[in-house]
Write a protein that holds these residues in place. Structure first.
Motif, PDB file in Angstrom:
ATOM      1  N   LEU A   1     -50.436  12.168 -20.150  1.00 32.20           N
ATOM      2  CA  LEU A   1     -49.270  12.975 -20.782  1.00 32.20           C
ATOM      3  C   LEU A   1     -49.110  14.356 -20.095  1.00 32.20           C
ATOM      4  CD1 LEU A   1     -47.288  13.437 -23.227  1.00 32.20           C
ATOM      5  CD2 LEU A   1     -49.479  14.324 -24.359  1.00 32.20           C
ATOM      6  N   TRP A   2     -50.331  14.658 -19.761  1.00 29.45           N
ATOM      7  CA  TRP A   2     -50.268  16.106 -18.883  1.00 29.45           C
ATOM      8  C   TRP A   2     -49.483  15.995 -17.587  1.00 29.45           C
ATOM      9  CZ3 TRP A   2     -51.092  18.628 -14.181  1.00 29.45           C
ATOM     10  CH2 TRP A   2     -51.409  19.812 -14.249  1.00 29.45           C
TER      11      TRP A   2
ATOM     12  N   ALA B   1     -46.389  12.250 -13.101  1.00 25.06           N
ATOM     13  CA  ALA B   1     -46.845  10.976 -13.286  1.00 25.06           C
ATOM     14  C   ALA B   1     -45.928   9.986 -12.518  1.00 25.06           C
ATOM     15  CB  ALA B   1     -46.629  10.537 -14.790  1.00 25.06           C
ATOM     16  N   ARG B   2     -46.442   8.683 -12.345  1.00 23.03           N
ATOM     17  CA  ARG B   2     -45.931   7.885 -11.835  1.00 23.03           C
ATOM     18  C   ARG B   2     -45.323   6.872 -12.905  1.00 23.03           C
ATOM     19  NH1 ARG B   2     -46.167   9.711  -7.027  1.00 23.03           N
ATOM     20  NH2 ARG B   2     -48.024   9.337  -5.694  1.00 23.03           N
ATOM     21  N   GLY B   3     -43.986   6.871 -13.104  1.00 18.34           N
ATOM     22  CA  GLY B   3     -43.220   6.580 -14.200  1.00 18.34           C
ATOM     23  C   GLY B   3     -42.864   7.416 -15.181  1.00 18.34           C
ATOM     24  N   GLY B   4     -42.395   6.990 -16.397  1.00 13.92           N
ATOM     25  CA  GLY B   4     -41.789   7.807 -17.387  1.00 13.92           C
ATOM     26  C   GLY B   4     -42.330   7.669 -18.728  1.00 13.92           C
TER      27      GLY B   4
ATOM     28  N   ASP C   1     -47.859   2.608 -25.897  1.00 15.31           N
ATOM     29  CA  ASP C   1     -48.771   3.622 -25.866  1.00 15.31           C
ATOM     30  C   ASP C   1     -48.638   5.082 -26.242  1.00 15.31           C
ATOM     31  OD1 ASP C   1     -50.727   1.530 -25.052  1.00 15.31           O
ATOM     32  OD2 ASP C   1     -50.054   1.985 -22.773  1.00 15.31           O
ATOM     33  N   LEU C   2     -47.370   5.356 -25.913  1.00 16.16           N
ATOM     34  CA  LEU C   2     -47.235   6.752 -26.371  1.00 16.16           C
ATOM     35  C   LEU C   2     -46.900   6.828 -27.807  1.00 16.16           C
ATOM     36  CD1 LEU C   2     -45.676   9.458 -25.212  1.00 16.16           C
ATOM     37  CD2 LEU C   2     -43.485   8.682 -25.683  1.00 16.16           C
ATOM     38  N   GLY C   3     -46.546   5.914 -28.517  1.00 18.53           N
ATOM     39  CA  GLY C   3     -46.156   6.005 -30.008  1.00 18.53           C
ATOM     40  C   GLY C   3     -47.655   5.682 -30.628  1.00 18.53           C
ATOM     41  N   THR C   4     -48.344   5.007 -29.825  1.00 20.84           N
ATOM     42  CA  THR C   4     -49.910   4.729 -30.703  1.00 20.84           C
ATOM     43  C   THR C   4     -50.763   5.900 -30.468  1.00 20.84           C
ATOM     44  OG1 THR C   4     -49.475   2.460 -30.216  1.00 20.84           O
ATOM     45  CG2 THR C   4     -51.761   3.245 -30.682  1.00 20.84           C
TER      46      THR C   4
ATOM     47  N   PRO D   1     -47.082  15.655 -32.632  1.00 18.11           N
ATOM     48  CA  PRO D   1     -46.615  17.026 -32.272  1.00 18.11           C
ATOM     49  C   PRO D   1     -47.491  18.007 -31.664  1.00 18.11           C
ATOM     50  CG  PRO D   1     -45.707  16.678 -34.412  1.00 18.11           C
ATOM     51  CD  PRO D   1     -46.811  15.486 -34.156  1.00 18.11           C
ATOM     52  N   LEU D   2     -48.892  17.794 -31.855  1.00 14.17           N
ATOM     53  CA  LEU D   2     -49.720  18.807 -31.195  1.00 14.17           C
ATOM     54  C   LEU D   2     -50.277  18.229 -29.762  1.00 14.17           C
ATOM     55  CD1 LEU D   2     -52.083  19.621 -34.427  1.00 14.17           C
ATOM     56  CD2 LEU D   2     -50.231  20.994 -33.263  1.00 14.17           C
ATOM     57  N   SER D   3     -50.063  17.026 -29.721  1.00  9.96           N
ATOM     58  CA  SER D   3     -50.290  16.510 -28.533  1.00  9.96           C
ATOM     59  C   SER D   3     -49.907  17.089 -27.128  1.00  9.96           C
ATOM     60  CB  SER D   3     -49.888  15.104 -28.260  1.00  9.96           C
ATOM     61  OG  SER D   3     -50.819  14.227 -29.418  1.00  9.96           O
ATOM     62  N   VAL D   4     -48.661  17.640 -27.272  1.00 14.68           N
ATOM     63  CA  VAL D   4     -48.117  18.500 -26.023  1.00 14.68           C
ATOM     64  C   VAL D   4     -48.867  19.841 -25.590  1.00 14.68           C
ATOM     65  CG1 VAL D   4     -45.860  17.668 -26.609  1.00 14.68           C
ATOM     66  CG2 VAL D   4     -46.488  19.433 -27.721  1.00 14.68           C
ATOM     67  N   LEU D   5     -49.796  20.119 -26.703  1.00 17.41           N
ATOM     68  CA  LEU D   5     -50.240  21.348 -26.206  1.00 17.41           C
ATOM     69  C   LEU D   5     -51.425  21.142 -25.091  1.00 17.41           C
ATOM     70  CD1 LEU D   5     -51.319  22.627 -29.783  1.00 17.41           C
ATOM     71  CD2 LEU D   5     -49.381  23.315 -28.545  1.00 17.41           C
ATOM     72  N   VAL D   6     -51.789  19.819 -24.694  1.00 16.39           N
ATOM     73  CA  VAL D   6     -52.565  19.832 -23.556  1.00 16.39           C
ATOM     74  C   VAL D   6     -52.008  20.299 -22.537  1.00 16.39           C
ATOM     75  CG1 VAL D   6     -53.598  17.706 -24.655  1.00 16.39           C
ATOM     76  CG2 VAL D   6     -51.775  17.394 -23.129  1.00 16.39           C
ATOM     77  N   ALA D   7     -50.563  20.527 -22.223  1.00 21.64           N
ATOM     78  CA  ALA D   7     -49.943  20.962 -20.943  1.00 21.64           C
ATOM     79  C   ALA D   7     -50.242  22.436 -20.925  1.00 21.64           C
ATOM     80  CB  ALA D   7     -48.515  20.707 -21.286  1.00 21.64           C
TER      81      ALA D   7
END
Length: 865
Positions: A75-76, A83-86, A102-105, A110-116
């Motif tokens: 995701l980062w 990333a290779r892909g989208g 995998d993205l949906g699982t 909403p908090l996952s994007v904070l890893v960026a």
């Protein structure tokens, strides 16, 4: 100067009243307190256990290190454009697989994007911070919900909200499955949408909340929805009279829920279809644990992988136990909340209810994943008691007696611990004294401080003890270190995508090294691992763990040639390079065949002479692969991975041993013993570990080294397995086969985020093969792709000069259509409500706390004297 005379008459506007902002501000205080206590307790427990980031012990156990950290690293990369892909397809794992499921699982919180916001090398820290924030958010959401149900002391709501966030299920089980924490957040939010439906408010916002919860993690959101439905039914019974008055809010809640789930359909529909196409996991029958084990898990500092972690803090448990005896609460409310809590607790142990909670399938891991719903309902029941006033001595004594009885019952469980009893009994005495002291205003502050200290101390101890149990019984994985950086740097320096793939190699750090470290390898571990990938790679000799869902990279030059792996990372950190065909190759008619459409398994039948006890492969003496099948007949894999590799390559490259267990000098010795769980070696070479602990693991086809002749006889360091095959690879034959494929392959290949375009030589006939597993969703040149031995393929007619293959997750278009319809309905409902709420020029608005408000254009009236 005289003051003007003030009339003693007060109009409704003059009466002192509490502004609407005051309760909301106090609710915010409660939410903030809950979040603070939850974060402090989790961090204190981790620090006491000396796990990352507070000490040298690994925090990444089981799926946390094997799945969640690598997925968040990917995701980062997506968020930073590396990333290779989208969002729809992942080129890095499993030689190319669907990514939306995998993205949906794992990643749509909403908090996952904070890893960026973190450096990529700090991905473990980023996941940890997100985990703590999710725990804190769950506590805040519950505290807010409690104050919405009924007004009460904000600090009490904060304590109970923190107790919910710090339940045993949260700090022990969900802590290493961060996606489950989204369900912990979802339960109070979904209960809040039920409150809005009960009061006929915010239907659009309610549907949006449902959509966010189900998108974040559908599995735990499903459980949370069931729990929220039960809470709404109790609220309806307690606050409404008559069938019609009770059915209306239930109907509104049902419509809100359906519309919210429909809004999430673009993620949910592909996810559900992907689950049906995934390799089947472990199917087992649910067996409830003893009630002694259940009561033992009420106590702090206990751990077990297969029992419900129902710890909630003795302060909260005491309120729940005292509720039936609390005369300040109406009898009907006491019976309703105590009855609901008891019923949900009993449902954990009843097999039919267990299946309903878990989407009608017993999970592969912990069988009590719905425990957080019980924790939430218990906290709501506790609030029903304390909001009516602190319980008196008699209810407290009765409740303490019930908890003491559970502690005595738990003595028959091996899960109970000495420290657990110390924390439980000490916390019970302290909590009882604190709740009793709250009846005196001057003792309120120290009593609240005692309750907070008891909760934080017990939760921290439970967190620390959970780490001890997990590190002792589960696999653990190292956090990012210099070794990770070195591997990632070597892979980046060897990159040549899309001309060839770069594989992170073996031994792997995790089951998802391509996402964690880089490259485009064959390993992949997910709940959505396609059956076609596992079957194809197993047929070629690949190993796996987790009963087939953790497919490992296969260190084999034939398979590398087939999948265009031109660079492979070795254990010593060097890169092994090889000349390989491009991603798109042409197979002649004589060796071309299909095993069905994309998404179907390519394995069928057996190969004579292969797989016998202690047998050596008889390859090299038969006709070329595919020649034995009639033209156009389907070609399928057999039992021998060596024959299967040759079949997919289109040439014979293996030969028989010259003597039992001895390959010809100069050839590569390869051992296939899928159920062997020990070391093996050539007599003059190093030992290699094969991990074939069936049925959980399957050993990969193992390269043993280059044979030197009779001195390189095969040696098993344990009892030989019932089934094993040794075969010898001729590198010259392999080189000739690769040259032949390269000569007829695509002249240029361009890869996008969801597709491949290749230019083919004029007059090409046979089958164009894309070295990607033939999962469902591929189409080539405007029609569904076929499958050649498990890979994406397209038959050629001699006139095709371009191959244009694209991938679209099955169910994406229907899901989008459903979401569009739901959005249109929501917009229509919003417009209707706005129109109805707009006052006319002479309408009078009634507002709670104010007798009436005159619209701006209404005629002014004189107040009566």
């Amino acid at each position: 100067m005289s003051t003007p005379h003030r009339s003693r008459h007060r109009t409704p506007h003059d009466r002192p009243r509490r502004t609407p902002r005051t309760p909301r501000r106090r609710s915010l205080y409660g939410a903030a307190l809950a979040a603070l206590l939850a974060a402090v307790a989790v961090c204190a427990g981790d620090a006491a256990a000396r796990v990352f980031p507070y000490g040298p012990r690994h925090r990444s156990v089981n799926d946390l290190g094997n799945q969640f950290v690598p997925f968040h690293a990917h995701l980062w990369d997506l968020l930073h454009g590396r990333a290779r892909g989208g969002l729809l397809f992942n080129w890095q794992s499993g030689y190319g697989t669907s990514f939306l499921p995998d993205l949906g699982t794992y990643l749509t919180s909403p908090l996952s994007v904070l890893v960026a916001l973190f450096p990529r090398a700090d991905i473990d820290l980023a996941v940890y911070v997100v985990t703590v924030l999710k725990t804190a958010a769950a506590g805040a959401a519950m505290a807010w919900l409690l104050r919405t149900h009924r007004r009460g002391a904000w600090w009490a709501a904060g304590l109970l909200g923190a107790s919910y966030a710090l339940c045993g299920w949260s700090v022990i089980e969900a802590a290493y499955n961060p996606m489950w924490l989204d369900g912990l957040i979802a339960f109070p939010l979904l209960c809040l949408t039920g409150e809005w439906a009960l009061r006929g408010r915010r239907p659009v916002a309610g549907a949006l909340v449902v959509a966010v919860c189900w998108t974040a993690n559908f599995y735990t959101a499903y459980m949370a929805t069931l729990g929220a439905g039960l809470v709404l039914l109790v609220r309806v019974v307690l606050t409404r009279e008559g069938a019609a008055q009770r059915l209306r809010p239930v109907g509104r809640a049902a419509v809100t829920t359906v519309l919210g789930i429909a809004l999430a359909a673009p993620v949910l529909v592909p996810l559900f279809l992907s689950s049906r196409q995934a390799y089947p996991g472990w199917v087992r029958e649910f067996r409830p644990v003893s009630w002694a084990d259940v009561f033992a898990r009420l106590e702090p500092a206990t751990y077990s992988f297969s029992s419900p972690a129902v710890f909630l803090g003795t302060g909260t448990l005491l309120l729940v136990a005292a509720l039936p005896f609390h005369r300040g609460v109406p009898v009907r409310a006491r019976l309703a909340w105590a009855g609901l809590t008891t019923a949900v607790a009993l449902s954990l142990q009843w097999a039919p209810a267990h299946l309903v909670w878990h989407l009608f399938a017993t999970p592969n891991g912990s069988p009590y994943r719905q425990t957080f719903v019980l924790a939430g309902i218990a906290v709501i029941a506790a609030w029903a008691g304390v909001a009516a006033g602190p319980p008196g001595p008699r209810p407290l004594a009765a409740g303490a007696g019930l908890l003491a009885a559970t502690a005595l019952w738990a003595r028959g469980s091996t899960l109970a611990t000495s420290w657990g009893y110390v924390f439980f009994c000490g916390g019970l005495v302290a909590a009882a004294a604190a709740w009793w002291a709250l009846r005196r205003r001057r003792l309120a502050l120290p009593a609240a401080a005692v309750l907070a200290a008891v909760l934080v101390g017990q939760a921290a101890a439970t967190t620390a003890y959970g780490h001890r149990g997990k590190l002792g019984g589960l696999d653990d994985y190292p956090s990012w270190s210099a070794a990770h950086t070195a591997r990632a740097g070597a892979l980046a320096g060897a990159e040549g995508w899309p001309a060839y793939r770069t594989d992170p190699g073996r031994p792997a750090l995790t089951g998802n090294d391509p996402m964690l470290l880089g490259g485009e390898g064959g390993s992949y571990y997910s709940s959505h691992t396609p059956a076609v990938l596992t079957d194809t790679m197993a047929a070629l000799g690949s190993g796996w763990t987790s009963r087939g869902r953790n497919v490992q990279s296969l260190d084999n030059p034939v398979v590398d040639a087939v999948f265009a792996v031109g660079a492979r990372l070795r254990p010593d950190g060097t890169i092994a390079r090889a000349q390989v065909p491009p991603l798109v190759t042409i197979r002649p008619l004589a060796t071309a065949g299909t095993a069905g459409t994309a998404g179907t398994a390519p394995v069928a039948g057996t190969v004579a002479g292969a797989g016998a006890t202690g047998a050596v492969d008889s390859g090299g003496t038969s006709a070329p692969p595919g020649a034995s099948a009639p033209p156009g007949a389907p070609v399928a894999y057999g039992e021998s991975p060596f024959r299967n590799q040759e079949l997919l390559l289109g040439a014979r490259v293996y030969e028989d041993p010259v003597a039992p267990g001895v390959c010809r000098a100069g050839t590569g010795a390869y051992l296939w013993a899928p159920q062997y769980d020990a070391t093996a070696r050539l007599a003059d070479g190093p030992a290699f570990r094969l991990n074939g602990a069936a049925p959980r693991n399957r050993a990969a086809l193992q390269p043993m080294g280059v044979s030197r002749g009779p001195s390189s006889v095969l040696v098993f360091d344990a009892a030989p397995p019932a089934r094993w095959v040794l075969s010898c690879l001729d590198r010259d034959r392999l080189g000739a086969a690769v040259d032949s494929l390269r000569a007829s392959a695509a002249t240029s290949v361009r890869v996008g985020s969801t597709g491949v375009r290749a230019e083919l030589p004029a007059g090409s006939t046979g089958t164009a093969v894309l070295s990607v597993p033939a999962i469902a969703g591929w189409s080539c040149n405007g029609r569904p792709a076929t499958a050649h031995l498990g890979l994406v393929a397209l038959p050629l007619d001699g006139r095709t000069t371009r191959l244009d293959c694209t991938f679209r997750p099955p169910g994406l278009l229907p899901g989008t259509a459903v979401a569009g319809a739901a959005l249109a309905i929501l917009l229509g409902l919003a417009a209707v409500r706005r129109r109805r709420a707009r006052p006319g020029p002479h309408d009078t608005l009634l507002v709670p706390g104010i007798s009436r408000i005159r619209p701006p254009h209404a005629p002014r009236t004189r107040p009566r004297a």
